[in-house]
Enzyme design. Structure first.
Site, mmCIF file in Angstrom:
data_model
loop_
_atom_site.group_PDB
_atom_site.id
_atom_site.type_symbol
_atom_site.label_atom_id
_atom_site.label_comp_id
_atom_site.label_asym_id
_atom_site.label_seq_id
_atom_site.Cartn_x
_atom_site.Cartn_y
_atom_site.Cartn_z
ATOM 1 N N LEU A 1 17.218 28.268 114.795
ATOM 2 C CA LEU A 1 17.578 28.925 115.694
ATOM 3 C C LEU A 1 17.809 30.475 115.392
ATOM 4 C CD1 LEU A 1 21.413 26.912 114.965
ATOM 5 C CD2 LEU A 1 19.237 26.164 116.620
ATOM 6 N N GLY B 1 20.407 34.561 118.118
ATOM 7 C CA GLY B 1 21.887 35.824 118.223
ATOM 8 C C GLY B 1 21.511 36.965 118.057
ATOM 9 N N ARG C 1 26.819 42.775 113.803
ATOM 10 C CA ARG C 1 27.288 43.350 112.772
ATOM 11 C C ARG C 1 26.160 44.003 111.844
ATOM 12 N NH1 ARG C 1 31.732 38.818 110.180
ATOM 13 N NH2 ARG C 1 30.033 37.446 111.489
ATOM 14 N N GLY D 1 26.586 30.298 122.330
ATOM 15 C CA GLY D 1 26.807 28.771 121.575
ATOM 16 C C GLY D 1 25.502 27.898 120.302
ATOM 17 N N GLY E 1 18.622 30.715 111.488
ATOM 18 C CA GLY E 1 17.309 31.844 110.752
ATOM 19 C C GLY E 1 17.872 32.823 109.983
ATOM 20 N N ASN F 1 24.674 38.359 107.655
ATOM 21 C CA ASN F 1 25.979 38.687 109.013
ATOM 22 C C ASN F 1 26.277 40.708 108.089
ATOM 23 O OD1 ASN F 1 26.572 36.111 109.745
ATOM 24 N ND2 ASN F 1 28.274 36.146 108.293
ATOM 25 N N TYR G 1 -10.530 63.475 95.764
ATOM 26 C CA TYR G 1 -10.534 62.772 97.152
ATOM 27 C C TYR G 1 -11.827 62.364 97.393
ATOM 28 C CZ TYR G 1 -10.385 61.308 102.199
ATOM 29 O OH TYR G 1 -10.339 60.333 102.721
ATOM 30 N N ASN H 1 -20.626 59.997 87.282
ATOM 31 C CA ASN H 1 -19.105 60.556 86.979
ATOM 32 C C ASN H 1 -18.563 62.074 87.851
ATOM 33 O OD1 ASN H 1 -16.498 61.524 84.499
ATOM 34 N ND2 ASN H 1 -17.866 63.119 85.499
ATOM 35 N N ASN I 1 -14.950 64.140 105.326
ATOM 36 C CA ASN I 1 -15.763 63.079 105.676
ATOM 37 C C ASN I 1 -16.016 62.665 107.147
ATOM 38 O OD1 ASN I 1 -12.962 62.552 105.452
ATOM 39 N ND2 ASN I 1 -13.226 60.353 105.347
#
Length: 546
Positions: free
Chosen positions: A13, A16, A20, A85, A129, A256, A394, A405, A414
């Protein structure tokens, strides 16, 4: 002992609104443990190996449907109509599953005289759920109890000290069978004293569920069609309705609001961390260590404080992660070390070291015993075995060979404003500090580049790439251009002049150390400034060549 059958279907389910939560995001899509809540429900459902999984959607239907499609492509999506519901939600789901079962039966062929069945046959599991800690093992126990007792309805319940807001389980005194489930707003004063609550997790016999749903209405305090009314229906028909009491209330705790979300997120994480500790992982500070449900850790991994492992991160044995590290979908090799690093979609090889203060962006691959050091950012970069990018660099859209190295403050340039280009640096190369590699460019195996170089053209294997101009020293420049300054006084001292700073130089130092200090006063008398550059050989004083 008979084997517990697989369920005919699991209905999740997820229709909903969750008002809240006070969020534009549907409640069941709020994440914890690396998954949205509905994802945890789907995982638990699939552990039962059901014939079908159906998810009922309504509020923000498209968002929920998209998420479910990614989490479980095989799930059947069912739209709930405007009738509110949980009873109506299950009614819509069962109708969709029945139609699918009938279509499959018709496609398989029906013998002469055989009547097409009503649809789904067997146990149907219903879960909410928004109950993220509910697991497949608990659902399996509920299904086994349903089968063993021959129940028409089996309800998963628990006991809490404060049952405010929950439906109460009303039992028959003699047998303990469940008579009905009364919602909080509809409960009498005596019923409000009951501490056993409904978890909104059920197993129904499909035929009982189908008949019970057919007689539901919305004559209650909330004006909704309650699934719980099927319980009273089954009992009225003389069928067995029983409950399985979960000893751990957190397993069936629903969300909730955001307070409950954070409480359950921390509880889920506590359980995950404890499980990994028992499996041989050292977690130095469990309170500040967060591990998603899909993370995989080997024995003898060490996690230091403030470490977050997210997504599908995998860490091999002997590796140390942290402190202050967040890895998302990162693979870490045996014995590697990752310190104060943020990384995503990256691979760190065996025995490699990363950090501190490194940023590994998607596509980074660091080879065995390689190094990505302090204040280094990498992206879409392959760095070979034993190669090092130690600091302040970078490396993006690049390939670096083995045992190379890279000097400090190096950048692979780039991007030309439109396209990305690739830099290739070979094995056993040595690049100087403060190098710019303007891609596309290649530096060959064993090549060197000089400090401060801007490498725009390929450097052949074994060559030295140099682009910096020759240094020139202009003697006496400070004395001529910055007279009266501290620098001028220091230079004079070094050259054998005055032994201390003049009043003018001392005043300037004081002003430089004060916030918002005014500029130093100009020298009382302007000084003639000879040319800063001596004439080139062969030129007269006016710079004319002969």
């Amino acid at each position: 002992m008979t084997e517990t059958p697989q369920p005919a279907a699991v209905i999740v389910l997820a229709a909903g609104q969750g008002t809240r939560m006070k969020s534009a995001l549907p409640k069941v899509l709020h994440p914890l443990g690396g998954k949205p809540m509905v994802g945890h429900a789907l995982t638990a459902a699939r552990e039962l190996e059901p014939a079908q999984v159906a998810v009922v959607v309504r509020h923000e239907r498209d968002l929920v449907a998209e998420a479910v499609g990614q989490l479980d492509p095989g799930a059947v999506l069912v739209d709930q109509d405007e009738i509110p519901g949980t009873g109506r939600a299950v009614q819509c789901a069962l109708a969709a599953l029945d139609s699918k079962a009938q279509a499959a039966a018709a496609a398989a062929g029906i013998a002469d005289g055989e009547i097409l069945g009503e649809g789904v046959d067997g146990p149907v599991v219903v879960v909410a759920g928004d109950v993220p800690l509910l697991d497949g093992a608990t659902l399996g126990q509920l299904l086994a109890a349903h089968h063993a007792d021959g129940n028409a309805v089996t309800i998963l319940t628990t006991e809490v000290d404060d049952a405010t807001g929950y439906g109460r389980i009303v039992r028959e005194k003699d047998t303990g069978d469940v008579l009905e489930i009364v919602e909080h707003k509809d409960a009498s004063a005596d019923q409000l004293e009951i501490r056993e609550i409904n978890s909104s997790v059920y197993v129904f016999d499909a035929a009982t569920l189908r008949r019970g749903l057919g007689g539901l209405d919305s004559k209650n305090a909330q004006g909704e069609v309650y699934l719980t009314d099927v319980v009273a229906f089954a009992h009225a028909e003389g069928l067995h309705v029983r409950a399985l009491l979960a000893d751990d209330p957190m397993l069936v705790e629903g969300v909730n609001d955001r307070v409950a979300l954070s409480v359950l997120a921390r509880e889920m994480n506590r359980r995950i961390v404890e499980e990994w500790q028992r499996a041989g992982v050292t977690v130095q500070d469990p309170a500040t260590t967060w591990i998603d449900v899909d993370v995989e850790l080997a024995p003898d991994v060490t996690l230091l404080p403030n470490t977050q492992l997210k997504g599908a991160t995998v860490v091999a044995t002997g590796a140390t992660i942290g402190p202050d590290t967040t890895l998302t979908d990162v693979e870490v090799g045996v014995g590697a070390t990752v310190i104060r690093t943020h990384g995503s979609l990256a691979v760190i090889g065996e025995g490699a070291s990363v950090g501190p203060f490194a940023y590994l962006r998607p596509g980074t691959s660091l080879g065995r015993k390689g190094k990505i050091g302090t204040f280094v950012e990498t992206k879409n970069a392959e760095i070979g075995e034993g190669s090092k990018v130690p600091h302040l660099s970078y490396v993006g859209d690049a390939e670096i060979g083995e045992h190379t190295n890279i000097g400090a403050a190096s950048v692979t340039v780039n991007y030309d404003g439109v396209h990305k280009h690739r830099t290739v640096i070979g094995s056993h190369a040595r690049t100087g500090a403060d190098n710019m590699f303007v891609a596309p460019v290649t530096v060959g195996d064993g090549a060197y580049t000089a400090a401060g170089s801007v490498i725009r053209r390929d450097v052949p294997a074994g060559a030295l790439g140099v682009t910096a101009g020759q240094q020139r020293n202009i003697e006496g420049w400070v004395a001529r251009r910055r007279p009266g300054t501290a620098a001028a006084e220091a230079a004079a001292n070094a050259q054998g002049g005055a032994t201390g700073l003049s009043d003018q130089a001392q005043w300037q130092l004081a002003q430089q150390n004060a916030a918002g200090a005014p500029a130093a006063p100009q020298a009382a008398a302007a000084q003639a400034e000879p040319a800063d550059q001596a004439p080139a050989p062969g030129a007269d004083k006016k710079g004319k060549s002969h």
